[in-house]
Design an enzyme around this catalytic site. Structure first.
Site, mmCIF file in Angstrom:
data_model
loop_
_atom_site.group_PDB
_atom_site.id
_atom_site.type_symbol
_atom_site.label_atom_id
_atom_site.label_comp_id
_atom_site.label_asym_id
_atom_site.label_seq_id
_atom_site.Cartn_x
_atom_site.Cartn_y
_atom_site.Cartn_z
ATOM 1 N N TYR A 1 3.741 5.161 -2.891
ATOM 2 C CA TYR A 1 3.887 6.513 -2.358
ATOM 3 C C TYR A 1 5.348 6.821 -2.042
ATOM 4 O O TYR A 1 5.808 7.952 -2.216
ATOM 5 C CB TYR A 1 3.018 6.691 -1.119
ATOM 6 C CG TYR A 1 1.552 6.557 -1.421
ATOM 7 C CD1 TYR A 1 0.851 7.591 -2.034
ATOM 8 C CD2 TYR A 1 0.872 5.381 -1.135
ATOM 9 C CE1 TYR A 1 -0.504 7.466 -2.335
ATOM 10 C CE2 TYR A 1 -0.481 5.239 -1.433
ATOM 11 C CZ TYR A 1 -1.153 6.285 -2.031
ATOM 12 O OH TYR A 1 -2.488 6.147 -2.339
ATOM 13 N N TYR B 1 0.822 -1.212 0.000
ATOM 14 C CA TYR B 1 0.000 0.000 0.000
ATOM 15 C C TYR B 1 0.854 1.260 0.000
ATOM 16 O O TYR B 1 0.487 2.274 -0.587
ATOM 17 C CB TYR B 1 -0.928 0.007 1.218
ATOM 18 C CG TYR B 1 -2.221 -0.744 1.013
ATOM 19 C CD1 TYR B 1 -3.357 -0.100 0.529
ATOM 20 C CD2 TYR B 1 -2.307 -2.095 1.300
ATOM 21 C CE1 TYR B 1 -4.538 -0.789 0.339
ATOM 22 C CE2 TYR B 1 -3.485 -2.798 1.116
ATOM 23 C CZ TYR B 1 -4.601 -2.145 0.637
ATOM 24 O OH TYR B 1 -5.776 -2.827 0.438
#
Length: 515
Positions: A363, A359
């Site tokens: 990023y 996840y």
């Protein structure tokens, strides 16, 4: 400045007013203001827009309009820093005592648009800084870029239609700065006390300053936390906290101005997120809810920051932790349209369906170098997006990554520098080996556990006053002899100190770069 734009299409009785409002700005800004001016239908609307906008921008800047310098090169910036340092020194010499000069010097510095903040130095150390070109260079760069970006952000020039995450000017300035710094590092040689010489660029590529190493370490720690949480039976979640709509300059789909925008900059948005985070942490601490993980701060298309949180927590505390965070995230303007859907989002991670580290991986890549990504969030080139995020973070002084909880990363890095020592007992050697082998889960467990307080952990960072080994003289700040320099030297346990930094370096700078 003067207004060099063609104003012939403006009614004669408005022309003087328009010239008065435009002339203090650089021509690039004048063109944007004039284009926006003509977008309004009536004379009243046009003049109201220009008057109100100029006043709003003025309230946000730390310097007068005519001192907005959009096209300063790195050489120009350094020349200006040198000039101001000499001017401050000349002003200082007009007084018989530094204590008498400090008020005049502070006023001089503030007039250059520099925020002094809370001053913690001695009088001698403070005035010495005002006479130093390196100090001026750091402060000038930050003030100049932040002021320019404030103007362009206010004029809605930062969005996915015009310039993603930051203005083109800020992006170009950051690229030029990094190119200059790379050339400086390549041409600056450091020699240690064993006679070994390297360029500063070679040395920087051996640590977390190198993007690949930085990204690899973040991913390794995230994976270690995930493995530890699975072993301990903890819950994992991925949370996103976004600012209220009044912090957003423009709409994400069209790039058109957001009518709810309250004149806030991205730094105001970061301050808002920090303020609610302080309240969240305090409340969770009172509830004795402990968590660990990572926080990533990144820009939305118009530069407004939002936070992603990869968190691990005991199962019994999971729902209360999430509910507490959501309550604070919705506290301000929580009833506005879209707040329920976008202000706070939660993804409870199911290990059977996906990895917690997965996840956060995109990023981390997006905000460091853009590698391993095919495209950005808005379909942009990920390499360009990473450069823009870097420029955005540097301009606003926003820390992109932060580890929450867990063991000291400083200790981890220092132990990786430490060779096997007979002074280490069996438990300490096991910690050193786990760090050396990149086993974050094992390292955290052996250090005292993921919830161990810093004072309870086996090793802590060791700092000491720096001494010149050739002379035995204690080193002090170049600004003031009373400011002794303390440097990281290694790690310390309850019984022993372990020095990991054995080299003393002498830097030989290439004269072309000056400083």
């Amino acid at each position: 400045m003067t207004c060099n734009l063609d104003l012939s299409c403006i009614p004669y009785d408005d022309r003087a007013f328009v010239v008065q409002r435009l002339s203090p700005f650089p021509e690039t800004i004048q063109s944007i203001l004039l284009k926006n001016y003509f977008s309004y239908k009536t004379k009243f609307q046009r003049n109201s827009y220009l008057r109100e906008t100029v006043q709003q921008i003025s309230n946000k800047l730390s310097i007068p309009f005519d001192e907005l310098e959009l096209h300063l090169s790195e050489d120009d910036l350094r020349a200006k820093a040198l000039h101001l340092a000499k001017s401050a020194l000349a002003l200082r010499r007009q007084y018989l005592d530094d204590a008498l000069s400090v008020d005049a010097l502070r006023l001089f510095v503030i007039k250059q648009g520099i925020d002094l903040g809370k001053i913690t130095y001695s009088i001698a150390g403070e005035v010495a800084r005002y006479s130093d070109r390196k100090w001026w260079l750091r402060k000038l760069r930050l003030a100049l870029r932040r002021n320019v970006e404030t103007v362009l952000h206010h004029l809605n020039q930062v969005n996915k239609i015009r310039s993603l995450y930051c203005s083109y000017h800020t992006l170009l300035s950051r690229k030029n700065q990094k190119a200059y710094q790379k050339a400086y590092l390549e041409n600056t040689i450091a020699t240690n006390n064993f006679g070994q010489s390297f360029s500063l660029l070679e040395l920087s590529q051996k640590g977390v300053a190198d993007p690949k190493i930085r990204k690899g370490e973040l991913m390794m720690r995230a994976r270690g936390f995930e493995e530890l949480s699975q072993e301990l039976g903890h819950e994992a979640c991925f949370l996103t906290i976004t600012c209220p709509s009044k912090y957003h300059r423009s709409y994400s789909k069209s790039g058109q101005p957001n009518p709810k925008w309250g004149g806030f900059t991205p730094l105001d948005g970061q301050d808002y997120l920090n303020s609610i985070w302080v309240l969240i942490r305090a409340n969770l601490n009172r509830l004795n809810i402990r968590f660990y993980g990572f926080r990533v701060a990144e820009p939305q298309h118009d530069g407004t920051p939002h936070w992603h949180l990869l968190l691990f927590v005991e199962k019994k505390d999971y729902q209360l932790m999430v509910d507490t965070m959501k309550a604070y995230a919705m506290r301000e303007d929580g009833g506005e349209l879209g707040a329920t859907e976008h202000r706070f989002t939660e993804v409870k991670i199911d290990p059977s369906k996906g990895s917690a580290t997965g996840y956060i991986a995109k990023y981390i890549s997006k905000n460091i170098d853009g590698s391993d990504l095919d495209t950005g969030v808005y379909g942009e080139d990920p390499l360009d997006a990473a450069a823009r995020v870097d420029a955005w973070a540097a301009c606003w002084g926003i820390r992109q990554f932060q580890q929450l909880g867990g063991c000291s990363v400083t200790v981890w890095r220092e132990l990786r520098r430490l060779k096997k020592s007979e002074d280490l007992n069996q438990a300490q050697e096991a910690i050193r080996v786990s760090a050396d082998q990149g086993k974050w889960k094992e390292f955290t467990t052996l250090m005292g556990g993921v919830f161990a307080k810093r004072k309870q952990q086996v090793f802590k960072p060791y700092y000491e006053v720096t001494v010149d080994t050739s002379t035995g003289v204690v080193k002090s700040s170049p600004y003031c002899g009373e400011e002794l320099l303390r440097a990281l030297k290694g790690v310390v346990s309850e019984t022993n100190k372990y020095v990991t930094r054995l080299f003393e370096w002498r830097v030989e700078s290439c004269m072309r770069f000056g400083f």
